[in-house]
Design a protein around this motif. Structure first.
Motif, mmCIF file in Angstrom:
data_model
loop_
_atom_site.group_PDB
_atom_site.id
_atom_site.type_symbol
_atom_site.label_atom_id
_atom_site.label_comp_id
_atom_site.label_asym_id
_atom_site.label_seq_id
_atom_site.Cartn_x
_atom_site.Cartn_y
_atom_site.Cartn_z
ATOM 1 N N TYR A 46 0.822 -1.199 0.000
ATOM 2 C CA TYR A 46 0.000 0.000 0.000
ATOM 3 C C TYR A 46 0.860 1.255 0.000
ATOM 4 O O TYR A 46 2.038 1.231 0.347
ATOM 5 C CB TYR A 46 -0.914 -0.001 1.239
ATOM 6 C CG TYR A 46 -0.152 -0.152 2.545
ATOM 7 C CD1 TYR A 46 0.230 0.958 3.280
ATOM 8 C CD2 TYR A 46 0.195 -1.405 3.020
ATOM 9 C CE1 TYR A 46 0.942 0.820 4.463
ATOM 10 C CE2 TYR A 46 0.905 -1.561 4.192
ATOM 11 C CZ TYR A 46 1.272 -0.444 4.920
ATOM 12 O OH TYR A 46 1.991 -0.579 6.080
ATOM 13 N N TRP A 47 0.237 2.386 -0.418
ATOM 14 C CA TRP A 47 0.899 3.685 -0.340
ATOM 15 C C TRP A 47 0.765 4.213 1.071
ATOM 16 O O TRP A 47 -0.318 4.208 1.651
ATOM 17 C CB TRP A 47 0.223 4.696 -1.271
ATOM 18 C CG TRP A 47 0.709 4.626 -2.686
ATOM 19 C CD1 TRP A 47 0.065 4.063 -3.741
ATOM 20 C CD2 TRP A 47 1.929 5.152 -3.190
ATOM 21 N NE1 TRP A 47 0.809 4.198 -4.881
ATOM 22 C CE2 TRP A 47 1.973 4.869 -4.561
ATOM 23 C CE3 TRP A 47 2.999 5.828 -2.618
ATOM 24 C CZ2 TRP A 47 3.032 5.241 -5.372
ATOM 25 C CZ3 TRP A 47 4.057 6.203 -3.425
ATOM 26 C CH2 TRP A 47 4.065 5.906 -4.780
ATOM 27 N N TRP A 48 1.869 4.716 1.645
ATOM 28 C CA TRP A 48 1.821 5.382 2.948
ATOM 29 C C TRP A 48 3.010 6.312 3.045
ATOM 30 O O TRP A 48 4.141 5.899 2.797
ATOM 31 C CB TRP A 48 1.836 4.359 4.086
ATOM 32 C CG TRP A 48 1.635 4.995 5.426
ATOM 33 C CD1 TRP A 48 2.580 5.141 6.412
ATOM 34 C CD2 TRP A 48 0.448 5.582 5.942
ATOM 35 N NE1 TRP A 48 2.047 5.769 7.496
ATOM 36 C CE2 TRP A 48 0.723 6.056 7.235
ATOM 37 C CE3 TRP A 48 -0.834 5.759 5.434
ATOM 38 C CZ2 TRP A 48 -0.223 6.701 8.020
ATOM 39 C CZ3 TRP A 48 -1.771 6.379 6.228
ATOM 40 C CH2 TRP A 48 -1.462 6.838 7.497
ATOM 41 N N GLU A 49 2.729 7.546 3.367
ATOM 42 C CA GLU A 49 3.763 8.564 3.530
ATOM 43 C C GLU A 49 4.661 8.672 2.300
ATOM 44 O O GLU A 49 5.882 8.752 2.389
ATOM 45 C CB GLU A 49 4.571 8.317 4.804
ATOM 46 C CG GLU A 49 3.702 8.395 6.054
ATOM 47 C CD GLU A 49 4.445 8.188 7.350
ATOM 48 O OE1 GLU A 49 5.594 7.690 7.336
ATOM 49 O OE2 GLU A 49 3.854 8.515 8.390
ATOM 50 N N GLY A 50 4.014 8.659 1.119
ATOM 51 C CA GLY A 50 4.703 8.886 -0.136
ATOM 52 C C GLY A 50 5.503 7.725 -0.681
ATOM 53 O O GLY A 50 6.230 7.886 -1.655
ATOM 54 N N GLU A 51 5.360 6.543 -0.085
ATOM 55 C CA GLU A 51 6.107 5.374 -0.545
ATOM 56 C C GLU A 51 5.221 4.145 -0.581
ATOM 57 O O GLU A 51 4.232 4.063 0.145
ATOM 58 C CB GLU A 51 7.276 5.078 0.404
ATOM 59 C CG GLU A 51 8.332 6.135 0.483
ATOM 60 C CD GLU A 51 9.463 5.716 1.420
ATOM 61 O OE1 GLU A 51 9.620 4.514 1.691
ATOM 62 O OE2 GLU A 51 10.180 6.607 1.877
ATOM 63 N N VAL A 52 5.624 3.195 -1.403
ATOM 64 C CA VAL A 52 4.967 1.897 -1.402
ATOM 65 C C VAL A 52 5.502 1.111 -0.206
ATOM 66 O O VAL A 52 6.718 0.955 -0.043
ATOM 67 C CB VAL A 52 5.222 1.130 -2.712
ATOM 68 C CG1 VAL A 52 4.637 -0.271 -2.636
ATOM 69 C CG2 VAL A 52 4.636 1.889 -3.895
ATOM 70 N N GLN A 53 4.597 0.656 0.628
ATOM 71 C CA GLN A 53 4.941 -0.155 1.795
ATOM 72 C C GLN A 53 4.598 -1.614 1.508
ATOM 73 O O GLN A 53 3.674 -1.904 0.754
ATOM 74 C CB GLN A 53 4.151 0.322 3.022
ATOM 75 C CG GLN A 53 4.274 1.791 3.324
ATOM 76 C CD GLN A 53 5.656 2.180 3.800
ATOM 77 O OE1 GLN A 53 6.298 1.447 4.545
ATOM 78 N NE2 GLN A 53 6.122 3.338 3.372
ATOM 79 N N ASP A 54 5.307 -2.513 2.146
ATOM 80 C CA ASP A 54 5.068 -3.952 2.016
ATOM 81 C C ASP A 54 5.190 -4.521 3.424
ATOM 82 O O ASP A 54 6.274 -4.508 3.999
ATOM 83 C CB ASP A 54 6.103 -4.559 1.077
ATOM 84 C CG ASP A 54 5.835 -6.022 0.771
ATOM 85 O OD1 ASP A 54 5.317 -6.747 1.646
ATOM 86 O OD2 ASP A 54 6.179 -6.456 -0.340
ATOM 87 N N ALA A 55 4.072 -4.988 3.977
ATOM 88 C CA ALA A 55 4.087 -5.395 5.381
ATOM 89 C C ALA A 55 3.265 -6.651 5.621
ATOM 90 O O ALA A 55 2.258 -6.888 4.962
ATOM 91 C CB ALA A 55 3.535 -4.263 6.242
ATOM 92 N N GLU A 56 3.717 -7.429 6.584
ATOM 93 C CA GLU A 56 2.912 -8.532 7.089
ATOM 94 C C GLU A 56 1.916 -7.946 8.083
ATOM 95 O O GLU A 56 2.283 -7.137 8.929
ATOM 96 C CB GLU A 56 3.787 -9.565 7.787
ATOM 97 C CG GLU A 56 4.691 -10.304 6.854
ATOM 98 C CD GLU A 56 5.551 -11.337 7.558
ATOM 99 O OE1 GLU A 56 5.417 -11.514 8.796
ATOM 100 O OE2 GLU A 56 6.349 -11.977 6.878
ATOM 101 N N GLU A 57 0.660 -8.338 7.940
ATOM 102 C CA GLU A 57 -0.374 -7.882 8.855
ATOM 103 C C GLU A 57 -1.270 -9.062 9.200
ATOM 104 O O GLU A 57 -1.162 -10.142 8.621
ATOM 105 C CB GLU A 57 -1.225 -6.787 8.213
ATOM 106 C CG GLU A 57 -0.505 -5.482 7.978
ATOM 107 C CD GLU A 57 -1.437 -4.408 7.476
ATOM 108 O OE1 GLU A 57 -1.617 -3.418 8.195
ATOM 109 O OE2 GLU A 57 -1.978 -4.567 6.361
ATOM 110 N N TRP A 58 -2.174 -8.819 10.138
ATOM 111 C CA TRP A 58 -3.176 -9.803 10.539
ATOM 112 C C TRP A 58 -4.539 -9.225 10.226
ATOM 113 O O TRP A 58 -4.889 -8.162 10.714
ATOM 114 C CB TRP A 58 -3.030 -10.151 12.012
ATOM 115 C CG TRP A 58 -1.799 -10.956 12.216
ATOM 116 C CD1 TRP A 58 -0.523 -10.483 12.359
ATOM 117 C CD2 TRP A 58 -1.708 -12.369 12.212
ATOM 118 N NE1 TRP A 58 0.348 -11.530 12.455
ATOM 119 C CE2 TRP A 58 -0.347 -12.706 12.369
ATOM 120 C CE3 TRP A 58 -2.642 -13.401 12.091
ATOM 121 C CZ2 TRP A 58 0.097 -14.017 12.424
ATOM 122 C CZ3 TRP A 58 -2.202 -14.711 12.149
ATOM 123 C CH2 TRP A 58 -0.845 -15.009 12.314
#
Length: 109
Positions: A46-58
């Protein structure tokens, strides 16, 4: 009973840890804002704070009546650690009568 007559939704949110997700899921069900919560790992891009983020979530999927969606969203937002938590309600267009009756019964209090 059909979904269209009663109005049911699945409300989705995510958390950064399994512990937080399970804790939130239990609190929602305990408050009778949802009859059931499913918690499972996902990968979010997802986009967040001007960058593409890649995260593990639940991810948490909460089954409830449509009329409780706003209260449920407020409950989740008040207890969430994210600055902008995902809280999305998707309508249930059909479902097994017995299951939908159970959701209605467990969220009637």
């Amino acid at each position: 009973m059909t979904a269209n007559q009663q109005g049911f939704v699945v409300v989705t949110t995510t958390h950064e840890s399994e512990e937080q997700a399970r804790s939130l899921a239990a609190a929602v069900v305990r408050e009778r804002l949802a009859a059931c919560a499913q918690v499972y790992p996902v990968r979010s891009v997802y986009w967040w704070e001007g960058e593409v983020q890649d995260a593990e979530e639940w991810r948490i999927d909460l089954k409830t009546r449509a009329e409780l969606a706003d209260r449920l969203a407020g409950f989740v937002a008040a207890r969430h650690s994210y600055q902008t938590p995902e809280v999305i309600a998707v309508p249930v267009v059909s479902g097994s009568p017995g299951y939908l009756a159970w959701v209605a019964e467990e969220t009637a209090g």
